[in-house]
Design an enzyme around this catalytic site. Structure first.
Site, short mmCIF file in Angstrom:
data_model
loop_
_atom_site.label_atom_id
_atom_site.label_comp_id
_atom_site.label_asym_id
_atom_site.label_seq_id
_atom_site.Cartn_x
_atom_site.Cartn_y
_atom_site.Cartn_z
N MET A 1 0.83 -1.21 0.00
CA MET A 1 0.00 0.00 0.00
C MET A 1 0.86 1.25 0.00
O MET A 1 1.80 1.37 0.77
CB MET A 1 -0.93 -0.06 1.22
CG MET A 1 -1.86 1.12 1.33
SD MET A 1 -2.97 1.20 -0.12
CE MET A 1 -3.24 2.97 -0.19
N HIS B 1 5.96 -0.30 -8.08
CA HIS B 1 4.55 0.07 -8.19
C HIS B 1 4.16 1.06 -7.09
O HIS B 1 3.59 2.12 -7.36
CB HIS B 1 3.69 -1.19 -8.14
CG HIS B 1 2.22 -0.93 -8.21
ND1 HIS B 1 1.51 -0.97 -9.40
CD2 HIS B 1 1.31 -0.61 -7.25
CE1 HIS B 1 0.25 -0.69 -9.17
NE2 HIS B 1 0.10 -0.47 -7.87
N GLU B 2 4.48 0.71 -5.86
CA GLU B 2 4.08 1.58 -4.74
C GLU B 2 4.81 2.92 -4.82
O GLU B 2 4.23 3.96 -4.54
CB GLU B 2 4.34 0.90 -3.40
CG GLU B 2 3.65 -0.45 -3.21
CD GLU B 2 2.19 -0.47 -3.60
OE1 GLU B 2 1.52 0.57 -3.45
OE2 GLU B 2 1.71 -1.53 -4.07
C1 7ML Z 1 -0.79 -4.32 -7.98
C2 7ML Z 1 -2.46 -3.63 -4.84
C3 7ML Z 1 -3.70 -3.73 -4.19
C4 7ML Z 1 -4.64 -4.67 -4.62
C5 7ML Z 1 -1.48 -2.55 -4.39
C6 7ML Z 1 -4.04 -2.83 -3.05
C7 7ML Z 1 -1.94 -1.12 -4.63
C8 7ML Z 1 -4.21 -1.39 -3.42
C9 7ML Z 1 -2.91 -0.62 -3.55
C10 7ML Z 1 0.40 -4.31 -8.66
C11 7ML Z 1 1.57 -4.45 -7.96
C12 7ML Z 1 1.53 -4.56 -6.60
C13 7ML Z 1 0.33 -4.57 -5.93
C14 7ML Z 1 -0.86 -4.45 -6.62
C15 7ML Z 1 -2.16 -4.50 -5.91
C16 7ML Z 1 -4.35 -5.50 -5.67
C17 7ML Z 1 -3.11 -5.43 -6.31
N1 7ML Z 1 -3.26 0.76 -3.83
O1 7ML Z 1 -0.83 -0.27 -4.66
O2 7ML Z 1 -2.54 -1.01 -5.87
ZN ZN Z 2 -1.57 0.25 -6.99
#
Ligand code: 7ML
Ligand code: ZN
Length: 874
Positions: A266, A300-301
């Site tokens: 997150m 990503h984060e």
């Molecule tokens: C996608 C995430 C979530 C839910 C992480 C939670 C996030 C919401 C959060 C790509 C790479 C890493 C994690 C996620 C992912 C499902 C997938 N905002 O950063 O999107």
């Molecule tokens: Zn995300």
């Protein structure tokens, strides 16, 4: 009298209203305690426009202790289910709300909860309302100041967003820290962490010369497993400056790894909270895939800091605004710092196996959904992966330069605001001058378009014609479909496999055709022979392709396509063709066949010494049964299993000497290294070993045991175990027991073992899984354990999940019932394979349906499950 729970309410995108009040700042005070944490929130609130509506705050599972208006006791409020309604308010005021919450017994892992010995938070999408009463919606942007008080020995680290501005000691063994985040943010980006961690520190100099402190907090004893995450973070920061011109904006960036977490990670402002699975790695405990996953998730984060945090979503229907874009950015990062073709293969495989399945399921929705019951059900492969494909198509249509101009305009217009997907598309259109009117339908239309391509060649004129028809089948959420603007990338080859220059109306043209109509024809001039088309190169749009390729044509593309992705894609199509024709034979009880030209196509890939080992591995590896199932509207579980085994067996038997020979040449420098070549060779070794063990159990066993015993890294260990497990070698149980003994102290590593147990092709797998519920390392309360054992079984072991007596369905439904009260989010994620029952034969469909009906009868069915179960049964 019987009480029935109120029916969960659907919210619609079209009903969006700006907020009635704004909250400019909030001061939070936390007195941390396991079961009685006291949260005091002082907000500066302003009426938004001229009206006399009450202030309706969201709140869930809270005990309300006190309400003050401008410091005075206030009683003009009503407590409603999940709401606090305050009336008779002035236009501007200070509101103080004190609530009591119970982090220890919060097993849903939303809001403030305990993960092991530490306190942590998860507020996206709607978790902040479990901490205090608030306008818990992303278009409320406020300045946060946070003061945390807790026991000093148990919780030496007290963290929140932004900058640490003050701290102090208290008489009773407690201490406190004060944080301030200078950037206004929505409540979903709030974070708090308290615990006793090991800390890895580093720093990053931004290109404008500011020094940013980097801190990674991990459980005691795990510091040596945080270095790869740190390197990934620095790489991400540098890349975002270089490719997107974006620099970090605070003086500190913190990452905390926790064991109990519903998702991957997150992006909370300045304080990311991560599932420890996406932080911790060293050669002994993590595989090459784990390393790759960590690099990706860290990136990503980090990228969310601009695409998500600085510019955020107006409402949750716009989730893809930040997620699709950030996935696109993390994919581009992985491609720029690693292999572009390899990363494209991974992304496309995910699209075809999971996103196409979602479009065909009762949960079908556009990347920007129109109706939602429970928001956490919309963190989907559609919003994320297809969302990223939609951004990628814009990038394809505009080109890098125009796309970056669009990004600059987007930030110029919207920095510090909460905006919509339309705002993003408008910025791209205005910056490039390219009309995206029809293109924007991708945001509102669900379903997977099918492109039917037919061609003809006129020898006399040298003209080649492509006829392209597009059709999007109806989905459960939408029956009417309109034609989409589809960028269609193609190349034409002659019979020697050489790419042909092509011209339309005398002009040499781009390789990207604009498909916009239901039916369209394209003419190419100046071709001296009938070309072999390489269609939808790079997967230039998230569509299915129907073109009657011959085996020979596909074999040629596998060998000669200029881009490696297309070679892999040709191999996928070649295998899919054999799968389909053999399924026919299987149904008619005829002998299965694999033509020689198919085998020799694989042989020449095996022997191609110029081919990158990582790509070679991907081309040679057969996709799994659940991916193969996505090639069919109705899934024949047993047939697919039978035919896949046959194809693998035939390739293995005929090519055995070559697999054995190739395997001997791989990873000759004994010591474990993490670089592209070494990783590729390990991946290829795994593929060879799996084919070898399929053709020759004895040789396979010998190689597997030698590999397992000599392994100095988790990649080799897992490779050996996975082949022993998948090919049911005699040594399987001994090796599994050895691994269990070696790693029972480390739950993250044991997840790999649980996943292997779940993937076992052995007939007793369901009984083994049931007995593993009692394993000392297993716990239904930990989402990683649940996904490793139950998630992997139901999504990736179709042969046994779909056992004809329904035992697989029963097992999953039982776990879902327990998770309905413990952790509804995880329960709802697990249910995916069950709601696809319409795609199975009547006997299986009836059994799946009856498990869903039993779930529907549950007295306290969580909203998360209610939404999916009711859609599936409607
Ligand atoms: C996608 C995430 C979530 C839910 C992480 C939670 C996030 C919401 C959060 C790509 C790479 C890493 C994690 C996620 C992912 C499902 C997938 N905002 O950063 O999107
Ligand atoms: Zn995300």
């Amino acid at each position: 009298m019987t009480m029935t729970a109120p029916q969960p309410q659907t919210k619609y995108r079209k009903d969006y209203q700006p907020p009635q009040f704004l909250i400019d700042s909030i001061d939070l005070d936390f007195q941390l305690d396991d079961t009685q944490t006291r949260v005091s929130a002082v907000s500066r609130v302003r009426r938004n426009g001229e009206h006399q509506q009450p202030l309706v705050l969201d709140g869930q599972g809270l005990e309300l202790a006190e309400v003050l208006l401008n410091g005075q006791s206030f009683t003009e409020y009503q407590l409603k289910p999940d709401q606090l309604e305050l009336s008779s308010l002035p236009d501007e005021f200070e509101l103080t709300i004190t609530t009591i919450i119970d982090p220890l017994n919060n097993s849903a892992l939303e809001g403030l909860y305990k993960s092991g010995e530490a306190f942590c938070t998860q507020c996206e999408a709607e978790g902040f309302r479990r901490i205090t009463y608030f306008l818990d919606r992303p278009d409320i942007l406020s300045r946060y100041r946070v003061r945390i008080t807790a026991d000093k020995t148990l919780y030496p680290a007290l963290l929140s967003n932004g900058n640490r501005i003050d701290s102090g000691e208290l008489a009773d063994g407690k201490h406190w820290v004060q944080w301030e985040d200078p950037f206004p943010k929505p409540s979903y980006l709030f974070a708090l962490v308290a615990g006793d961690f090991d800390l890895l520190e580093d720093s990053f100099s931004t290109r404008s010369g500011r020094k940013v402190a980097l801190e990674i907090y991990v459980d005691k004893g795990n510091r040596d497993r945080a270095f790869h995450a740190m390197e990934s973070l620095k790489k991400s920061m540098r890349w975002d400056e270089e490719r997107f011109d974006l620099e970090y904006d605070l003086d500190i960036y913190m990452i905390v790894a926790v064991d109990f977490f519903n998702m991957g990670a997150m992006e909370n402002k300045g304080l990311n909270v991560f599932n420890s699975k996406f932080v911790l790695a060293n050669a002994k405990t993590a595989t090459d895939n784990d390393y790759h996953g960590i690099e990706r998730v860290i990136a990503h984060e980090y990228f969310h800091n601009w695409t998500g945090n600085r510019v955020t979503c107006r409402d949750w229907f716009q989730l893809s605004l930040k997620e699709g874009l950030t996935v696109f950015r993390d994919q581009e990062f992985s491609s720029d710092v690693g292999s572009r073709a390899y990363n494209r293969i991974l992304n496309v495989r995910l699209m075809r196996s999971r996103q196409f399945a979602e479009d065909a399921s009762p949960m079908a929705h556009p990347i920007r959904p129109d109706a939602v019951i429970e928001m956490s059900n919309f963190y989907t492969v559609t919003v994320y992966e297809k969302g990223s494909e939609v951004i990628r198509m814009m990038h394809t249509l505009l080109g890098e330069e125009n796309f970056q101009a669009g990004m600059r305009l987007y930030f110029e217009r919207f920095d510090g605001q909460a905006v919509t997907c339309d705002d993003f598309v408008q910025a791209m259109q205005d910056a490039s001058g390219i009309d995206l009117g029809q293109f924007s339908r991708w945001y509102s239309q669900s379903g997977t378009p099918v492109l039917t391509v037919r061609d003809s060649y006129d020898e006399a004129s040298g003209v080649y014609r492509l006829h392209i028809a597009q059709h999007t089948p109806a989905t459960q959420d939408q029956s009417d479909k309109q034609p989409l603007h589809i960028p269609f990338n193609l190349e034409l080859y002659n019979s020697r496999g050489e790419p042909q220059p092509f011209r339309i109306n005398g002009q040499s043209v781009s390789h990207i055709l604009n498909v916009t109509e239901t039916e369209q024809e394209f003419e190419f001039e100046g071709l001296s022979e009938q070309p072999i088309p390489s269609l939808l190169r790079e997967f230039s749009a998230p569509v299915k392709l129907d073109y009657p390729y011959s085996n020979q044509q596909l074999a040629l593309l596998m060998r000669h396509a200029t881009d490696l992705f297309s070679r892999w894609d040709a191999a996928q199509m070649l295998v899919a063709k054999q799968l389909k024709s053999n399924l026919e034979r299987y149904r008619q009880e005829q002998a299965l066949e694999l033509p020689d030209e198919v085998i020799s196509a694989f042989a020449s890939v095996l022997e191609d010494e110029s081919l990158d080992p990582m790509l070679k591995a991907e081309i040679l590896r057969l996709s799994d049964e659940s991916s193969m199932a996505e090639l069919f509207d109705e899934v024949d579980v047993d047939g697919i299993h039978r035919v896949r085994c046959f194809i693998k067996q035939r390739l293995a038997e005929v090519l055995l000497p070559r697999f054995t020979q190739l395997m001997g040449t791989l990873n000759r420098d004994e010591a474990y290294q993490i670089n592209h070549q070494a990783i590729g060779e390990r991946s290829l070794k795994a593929v060879c070993l799996s084919y070898i063990a399929c053709a020759d159990k004895e040789l396979g066993q010998e190689l597997v045991e030698r590999l397992y015993k000599g392994a100095d890294n988790m990649t080799d260990t897992m490779m050996a175990l996975s082949v022993a497990n998948g090919e049911q070698l005699e040594c399987r149980n001994v090796l599994m027991a050895d691994f269990e003994k070696a790693w029972s102290h480390d739950p993250l590593v044991m997840d790999q073992w649980f996943a292997l147990q779940a993937l076992s092709p052995a007939p007793e797998v369901i009984d083994s899984i049931t007995s593993l519920f009692e394993h000392p390392v297993f716990s239904l309360k930990n989402p990683n354990r649940v996904r490793a054992l139950i998630g992997v079984f139901s999504a990736s072991n179709p042969l046994h999940f779909h056992r004809i007596d329904g035992a697989g369905y029963k097992l999953l439904a039982q776990v879902i019932r327990e998770l309905n009260t413990l952790n509804p989010q995880v329960a709802a994620r697990l249910i995916t394979p069950l709601i696809q029952f319409k795609r199975y034969d009547s006997q299986r469909a009836a059994l799946m349906r009856s498990e869903l009906e039993k779930l529907q009868q549950l007295e306290s069915l969580a909203k998360d499950l209610y939404e999916k179960v009711s859609k599936a049964l409607s």
